[in-house]
Write a protein that holds these residues in place. Structure first.
Motif, PDB file in Angstrom:
ATOM      1  N   THR A 197      -3.548   6.381   5.010  1.00 34.71           N
ATOM      2  CA  THR A 197      -4.780   5.933   5.659  1.00 34.71           C
ATOM      3  C   THR A 197      -4.531   5.028   6.856  1.00 34.71           C
ATOM      4  O   THR A 197      -5.464   4.731   7.600  1.00 34.71           O
ATOM      5  CB  THR A 197      -5.663   5.175   4.650  1.00 34.71           C
ATOM      6  N   ARG A 198      -3.292   4.605   7.066  1.00 34.21           N
ATOM      7  CA  ARG A 198      -2.997   3.668   8.144  1.00 34.21           C
ATOM      8  C   ARG A 198      -2.048   4.293   9.153  1.00 34.21           C
ATOM      9  O   ARG A 198      -1.255   5.181   8.834  1.00 34.21           O
ATOM     10  CB  ARG A 198      -2.362   2.385   7.578  1.00 34.21           C
ATOM     11  N   THR A 199      -2.146   3.828  10.393  1.00 33.00           N
ATOM     12  CA  THR A 199      -1.235   4.328  11.434  1.00 33.00           C
ATOM     13  C   THR A 199       0.131   3.664  11.332  1.00 33.00           C
ATOM     14  O   THR A 199       1.138   4.266  11.696  1.00 33.00           O
ATOM     15  CB  THR A 199      -1.824   4.060  12.828  1.00 33.00           C
TER      16      THR A 199
ATOM     17  N   GLU B 267       0.856  -1.191   0.000  1.00 30.65           N
ATOM     18  CA  GLU B 267       0.000   0.000   0.000  1.00 30.65           C
ATOM     19  C   GLU B 267       0.894   1.243   0.000  1.00 30.65           C
ATOM     20  O   GLU B 267       1.748   1.410   0.872  1.00 30.65           O
ATOM     21  CB  GLU B 267      -0.905  -0.001   1.225  1.00 30.65           C
ATOM     22  N   VAL B 268       0.678   2.101  -0.977  1.00 29.30           N
ATOM     23  CA  VAL B 268       1.520   3.288  -1.158  1.00 29.30           C
ATOM     24  C   VAL B 268       0.639   4.507  -1.392  1.00 29.30           C
ATOM     25  O   VAL B 268      -0.361   4.444  -2.099  1.00 29.30           O
ATOM     26  CB  VAL B 268       2.472   3.119  -2.362  1.00 29.30           C
TER      27      VAL B 268
ATOM     28  N   PHE C 120       5.241   8.403  12.584  1.00 29.63           N
ATOM     29  CA  PHE C 120       5.618   7.360  11.640  1.00 29.63           C
ATOM     30  C   PHE C 120       7.122   7.104  11.717  1.00 29.63           C
ATOM     31  O   PHE C 120       7.903   7.976  12.110  1.00 29.63           O
ATOM     32  CB  PHE C 120       5.272   7.781  10.207  1.00 29.63           C
ATOM     33  N   PHE C 121       7.542   5.919  11.293  1.00 29.28           N
ATOM     34  CA  PHE C 121       8.971   5.668  11.077  1.00 29.28           C
ATOM     35  C   PHE C 121       9.384   6.498   9.864  1.00 29.28           C
ATOM     36  O   PHE C 121       8.732   6.459   8.820  1.00 29.28           O
ATOM     37  CB  PHE C 121       9.214   4.177  10.821  1.00 29.28           C
TER      38      PHE C 121
END
Length: 319
Positions: A105-107, A75-76, A140-141
């Protein structure tokens, strides 16, 4: 060891590789991005990726990276903070479907900085600075491609082929995180500054019939009553990494007592310059200055100098 290169040297290496392999600049961009994607795919098994792209070829690397990550089934999402301005960046952006240009859209997401890289940058406008601040506010990383954009502190930096001289700047080196080299197919080059790698400490295999007399003499000149430990550690390290003989020539032996009965090195509190001249290599100044009698810069022996030894040697040899 890897040589540090400037942005100008890196551009010259780009041109050299393009001419040697008769490829286009865009083809090289794709190869570099594919190498970057392989690192990220191996490190992050389930995370999604959100890539911030800038106007130049660093942004182009980001678009190409998004292409390979998406092609691998991950997912990008992509965010163009500034529109592409180079032909390569425009071509790279056109690889991507419109659906990829959205917010994450994701944590559990890896945030990739492909905004400026090594290219020259002017002071960021307040609007762009705010855009970047909003983009990186989530925990985020963070991954940077070659050099982090102002305001972005990377956990991981993917740098192409060689470390860059800009990495040594005080404001930059604290924002690099872990450094991983990618696309190590560029031509070889030289520098006056080199980065040490783990492989530099790997000793060659020795024949079973070898003996200590074949592997040189390391002399450690240093130590003091207040700081004897540094010289002891250096001498012990010399013995452990394979010097045939490792000898600690203690700078001020009459002022302290050391327990060296379990050490792997030879200890001498009394010595002369004749002893020093018999050494294959020297480490000077660990834990104490060697003294004015020790004319470091007049010796031809390969050596590593502690900062205090270097300053004293420079002053003594000027007299």
């Amino acid at each position: 060891m890897k040589p540090f290169v400037s942005s100008e040297q890196m551009l010259a290496l780009d041109r050299e590789l393009i001419l040697a392999q008769k490829i286009q600049s865009f083809d090289l961009m794709m190869r570099v991005a594919q190498a970057m994607s392989e690192v990220l795919l191996s490190r992050f098994r389930s995370e999604s990726f959100h890539i911030l792209c800038g106007p130049g070829n660093n942004g182009g690397d980001g678009y190409c990276l998004a292409h390979f990550l998406s092609k691998a089934g991950r997912e990008v999402s992509v965010e163009s903070l500034l529109p592409p301005q180079t032909e390569e960046a425009k071509r790279a952006r056109d690889l991507l479907p419109a659906g990829l240009f959205r917010s994450p859209t994701r944590t559990k997401t890896v945030l990739v900085d492909a905004i400026f890289g090594l290219q020259a940058r002017k002071a960021l406008s307040p609007a762009l600075s705010e855009q970047i601040r909003q983009a990186i506010r989530k925990p985020f990383f963070k991954v940077s491609l070659d050099l982090a954009t102002p305001g972005f502190s990377a956990d991981l930096t993917l740098t192409v082929a060689y470390p860059k001289i800009s990495f040594l700047e005080p404001l930059e080196r604290e924002r690099l995180g872990e450094i991983v080299y990618v696309a190590e197919f560029f031509p070889k080059t030289n520098s006056s500054i080199y980065a040490i790698e783990i492989g530099d400490f790997q000793l060659p295999r020795r024949p079973r019939t070898s003996h200590k007399g074949r592997f040189g003499k390391l002399g450690v000149v240093g130590g003091s009553a207040s700081m004897p430990g540094a010289s002891v550690l250096a001498a012990e390290a010399g013995a452990r990494i394979g010097a045939g003989y490792s000898t600690l020539f203690f700078s001020k032996g009459s002022q302290t007592k050391l327990r060296v009965k379990d050490a792997s090195f030879i200890f001498k509190s009394r010595w002369t310059m004749k002893d020093i001249l018999s050494q294959t290599a020297l480490v000077v100044g660990c834990g104490g200055k060697p003294g004015a009698r020790f004319k470091v810069l007049k010796l031809q022996t390969p050596m590593v100098l502690d900062a205090s030894a270097l300053s004293e040697a420079s002053a003594a040899d000027l007299k």
